[in-house]
Design an enzyme around this catalytic site. Structure first.
Site, PDB file in Angstrom:
ATOM      1  N   SER A  68      36.467  41.688  29.097  1.00 13.48           N
ATOM      2  CA  SER A  68      37.067  41.230  30.358  1.00 13.48           C
ATOM      3  C   SER A  68      36.455  39.910  30.793  1.00 13.48           C
ATOM      4  O   SER A  68      35.255  39.827  31.068  1.00 13.48           O
ATOM      5  CB  SER A  68      36.842  42.272  31.462  1.00 13.48           C
ATOM      6  OG  SER A  68      37.145  41.678  32.713  1.00 13.48           O
ATOM      7  N   HIS A  77      40.600  40.800  27.665  1.00 11.83           N
ATOM      8  CA  HIS A  77      41.224  41.478  28.811  1.00 11.83           C
ATOM      9  C   HIS A  77      41.207  40.510  29.998  1.00 11.83           C
ATOM     10  O   HIS A  77      40.171  39.944  30.339  1.00 11.83           O
ATOM     11  CB  HIS A  77      40.414  42.739  29.117  1.00 11.83           C
ATOM     12  CG  HIS A  77      40.926  43.568  30.245  1.00 11.83           C
ATOM     13  ND1 HIS A  77      41.895  44.540  30.081  1.00 11.83           N
ATOM     14  CD2 HIS A  77      40.589  43.605  31.564  1.00 11.83           C
ATOM     15  CE1 HIS A  77      42.125  45.133  31.245  1.00 11.83           C
ATOM     16  NE2 HIS A  77      41.345  44.581  32.168  1.00 11.83           N
ATOM     17  N   ASP A 128      42.147  39.946  34.016  1.00 14.58           N
ATOM     18  CA  ASP A 128      42.382  40.657  35.273  1.00 14.58           C
ATOM     19  C   ASP A 128      43.079  39.758  36.282  1.00 14.58           C
ATOM     20  O   ASP A 128      42.483  38.825  36.813  1.00 14.58           O
ATOM     21  CB  ASP A 128      41.048  41.146  35.834  1.00 14.58           C
ATOM     22  CG  ASP A 128      40.477  42.280  35.000  1.00 14.58           C
ATOM     23  OD1 ASP A 128      41.178  43.300  34.861  1.00 14.58           O
ATOM     24  OD2 ASP A 128      39.355  42.137  34.477  1.00 14.58           O
ATOM     25  N   MET A 187      44.674  39.401  39.882  1.00 19.54           N
ATOM     26  CA  MET A 187      44.593  40.045  41.205  1.00 19.54           C
ATOM     27  C   MET A 187      45.213  39.139  42.265  1.00 19.54           C
ATOM     28  O   MET A 187      45.051  37.921  42.222  1.00 19.54           O
ATOM     29  CB  MET A 187      43.126  40.300  41.572  1.00 19.54           C
ATOM     30  CG  MET A 187      42.348  41.078  40.526  1.00 19.54           C
ATOM     31  SD  MET A 187      40.701  41.479  41.123  1.00 19.54           S
ATOM     32  CE  MET A 187      39.959  42.139  39.621  1.00 19.54           C
ATOM     33  N   HIS A 213      45.998  42.704  32.647  1.00 30.61           N
ATOM     34  CA  HIS A 213      45.981  43.798  33.625  1.00 30.61           C
ATOM     35  C   HIS A 213      46.474  43.248  34.959  1.00 30.61           C
ATOM     36  O   HIS A 213      45.778  42.458  35.600  1.00 30.61           O
ATOM     37  CB  HIS A 213      44.527  44.305  33.700  1.00 30.61           C
ATOM     38  CG  HIS A 213      44.287  45.396  34.670  1.00 30.61           C
ATOM     39  ND1 HIS A 213      43.013  45.873  34.943  1.00 30.61           N
ATOM     40  CD2 HIS A 213      45.121  46.132  35.442  1.00 30.61           C
ATOM     41  CE1 HIS A 213      43.077  46.849  35.830  1.00 30.61           C
ATOM     42  NE2 HIS A 213      44.348  47.023  36.165  1.00 30.61           N
ATOM     43  N   MET A 243      47.034  43.490  38.589  1.00 29.32           N
ATOM     44  CA  MET A 243      46.691  44.160  39.850  1.00 29.32           C
ATOM     45  C   MET A 243      47.364  43.401  40.974  1.00 29.32           C
ATOM     46  O   MET A 243      46.720  42.776  41.826  1.00 29.32           O
ATOM     47  CB  MET A 243      45.163  44.191  40.012  1.00 29.32           C
ATOM     48  CG  MET A 243      44.496  45.206  39.100  1.00 29.32           C
ATOM     49  SD  MET A 243      42.729  44.911  38.908  1.00 29.32           S
ATOM     50  CE  MET A 243      42.777  43.712  37.581  1.00 29.32           C
ATOM     51  N   MET A 283      41.532  53.780  35.221  1.00 27.97           N
ATOM     52  CA  MET A 283      40.504  53.017  35.938  1.00 27.97           C
ATOM     53  C   MET A 283      39.289  53.920  36.147  1.00 27.97           C
ATOM     54  O   MET A 283      39.415  55.024  36.673  1.00 27.97           O
ATOM     55  CB  MET A 283      41.018  52.537  37.307  1.00 27.97           C
ATOM     56  CG  MET A 283      42.040  51.413  37.275  1.00 27.97           C
ATOM     57  SD  MET A 283      41.590  49.951  36.287  1.00 27.97           S
ATOM     58  CE  MET A 283      40.074  49.396  37.091  1.00 27.97           C
ATOM     59  N   ASP A 297      38.449  51.198  32.033  1.00 29.55           N
ATOM     60  CA  ASP A 297      38.140  49.904  32.638  1.00 29.55           C
ATOM     61  C   ASP A 297      37.264  50.104  33.871  1.00 29.55           C
ATOM     62  O   ASP A 297      37.704  50.697  34.855  1.00 29.55           O
ATOM     63  CB  ASP A 297      39.471  49.232  33.015  1.00 29.55           C
ATOM     64  CG  ASP A 297      39.309  47.802  33.486  1.00 29.55           C
ATOM     65  OD1 ASP A 297      38.181  47.291  33.499  1.00 29.55           O
ATOM     66  OD2 ASP A 297      40.343  47.199  33.847  1.00 29.55           O
TER      67      ASP A 297
HETATM   68  C1  DX5 Z   1      38.258  45.602  37.794  1.00 31.67           C
HETATM   69  C2  DX5 Z   1      38.823  45.039  36.530  1.00 31.67           C
HETATM   70  C3  DX5 Z   1      37.959  45.162  35.349  1.00 31.67           C
HETATM   71  C4  DX5 Z   1      36.609  44.547  35.443  1.00 31.67           C
HETATM   72  C5  DX5 Z   1      35.667  45.488  34.736  1.00 31.67           C
HETATM   73  O1  DX5 Z   1      39.255  45.664  38.750  1.00 31.67           O
HETATM   74  O2  DX5 Z   1      40.052  45.665  36.210  1.00 31.67           O
HETATM   75  O3  DX5 Z   1      38.614  44.754  34.150  1.00 31.67           O
HETATM   76  O4  DX5 Z   1      36.499  43.273  34.883  1.00 31.67           O
HETATM   77  O5  DX5 Z   1      34.443  44.978  34.915  1.00 31.67           O
HETATM   78  P1  DX5 Z   1      33.044  45.607  34.518  1.00 31.67           P
HETATM   79  O6  DX5 Z   1      33.054  45.831  33.050  1.00 31.67           O
HETATM   80  O7  DX5 Z   1      32.126  44.533  34.961  1.00 31.67           O
HETATM   81  O8  DX5 Z   1      32.921  46.885  35.305  1.00 31.67           O
HETATM   82 ZN    ZN Z   2      40.935  45.194  34.182  1.00 27.85          ZN
END
Ligand code: DX5
Ligand code: ZN
Length: 221
Positions: free
Chosen positions: A10, A35, A37, A39, A68, A70, A139, A177
């Site tokens: 990620s 990956h 993210d 948001m 991903h 969000m 999650m 994740d």
């Molecule tokens: C959180 C994200 C994750 C995040 C995980 O909302 O979806 O992908 O980057 O991060 P770590 O591995 O730092 O918990």
């Molecule tokens: Zn994620």
């Protein structure tokens, strides 16, 4: 390590002033996927990146991009993310009233389709879609931020999701994740996960990206 287990790095925890370099380092160290993210400050309380950064990451690596979403109304942006270079798009059940249509649309665009559920969303929420998707993301923290603590109840939830998947004859892989590191990785893999998303454990590892990826792999051997 069981060959089937994949590491999806990620980039949320990467140094964005050197993003291309860090993605290339993860690839060289043997990461399987990158990956990303996305948001929007509405579905989750944080704002990150959009298609522009996905296309920059696309130019930095040949690895599959696992994106991903969000964001609310993800159906409006599927095409933009596939055009930017996403290979896999993951949408939340909590944002998709017409989830089946959204999954079909992702497939029509030529990408793999994943569905993700929040910690408080039951496994039963994906029962009717599990046979149609390529991956189920569970999650293991509340979405929005990297570096959070793994939610313990997730281990049992992963096992129940794997059972449901097998009962339905679905080939969807189970991805996890949030809070994944060398301690939690073996436990989620034993429960049935085969795709590990990790940000903090890779980019903030004191020994560097390559050592971090190696350590994570060894933990699930
Ligand atoms: C959180 C994200 C994750 C995040 C995980 O909302 O979806 O992908 O980057 O991060 P770590 O591995 O730092 O918990
Ligand atoms: Zn994620």
């Amino acid at each position: 390590m069981s060959k089937a287990v994949k590491i999806a790095t990620s980039i949320l925890a990467a140094d964005f002033t050197r993003l291309g370099e860090q993605v290339a380092a993860a690839e060289a160290a043997g990461a399987d996927w990158i990956h990303v993210d996305v948001m929007d400050g509405r579905f989750v309380p944080n704002i990150t990146i959009g298609p522009l950064v996905v296309s920059a990451v696309r130019r930095s690596t040949r690895l599959p991009l696992d994106v991903h979403l969000m964001i609310v109304e993800p159906e409006k942006y599927l095409e933009a993310f596939v055009e930017a270079g996403a290979n896999r798009l993951i949408v939340h059940t909590e944002t998709c009233p017409h989830l089946h249509r959204t999954v079909e649309h992702i497939h029509e665009l030529g990408a793999k389709a994943g569905v993700v559920i929040n910690p408080a969303t039951p496994v039963s929420a994906v029962e009717e879609i599990l046979a149609d998707i390529d991956q189920l993301l569970i999650m293991t923290v509340n979405p929005g931020f990297g570096g959070q603590k793994f939610i313990e109840q997730s281990v049992d939830k992963i096992a129940r999701a794997a059972q449901l998947r097998d009962r339905l004859g679905s080939t969807a892989e189970i991805e996890v994740d949030g809070g994944i590191d060398r301690h939690t990785a073996p436990r989620v893999v034993a429960a049935g996960a085969s795709i590990l998303v990790a940000g903090h454990a890779i980019f903030n590892h004191p020994a560097g990206i390559a050592a971090a990826i190696q350590e994570l792999r060894q933990s699930v051997e």
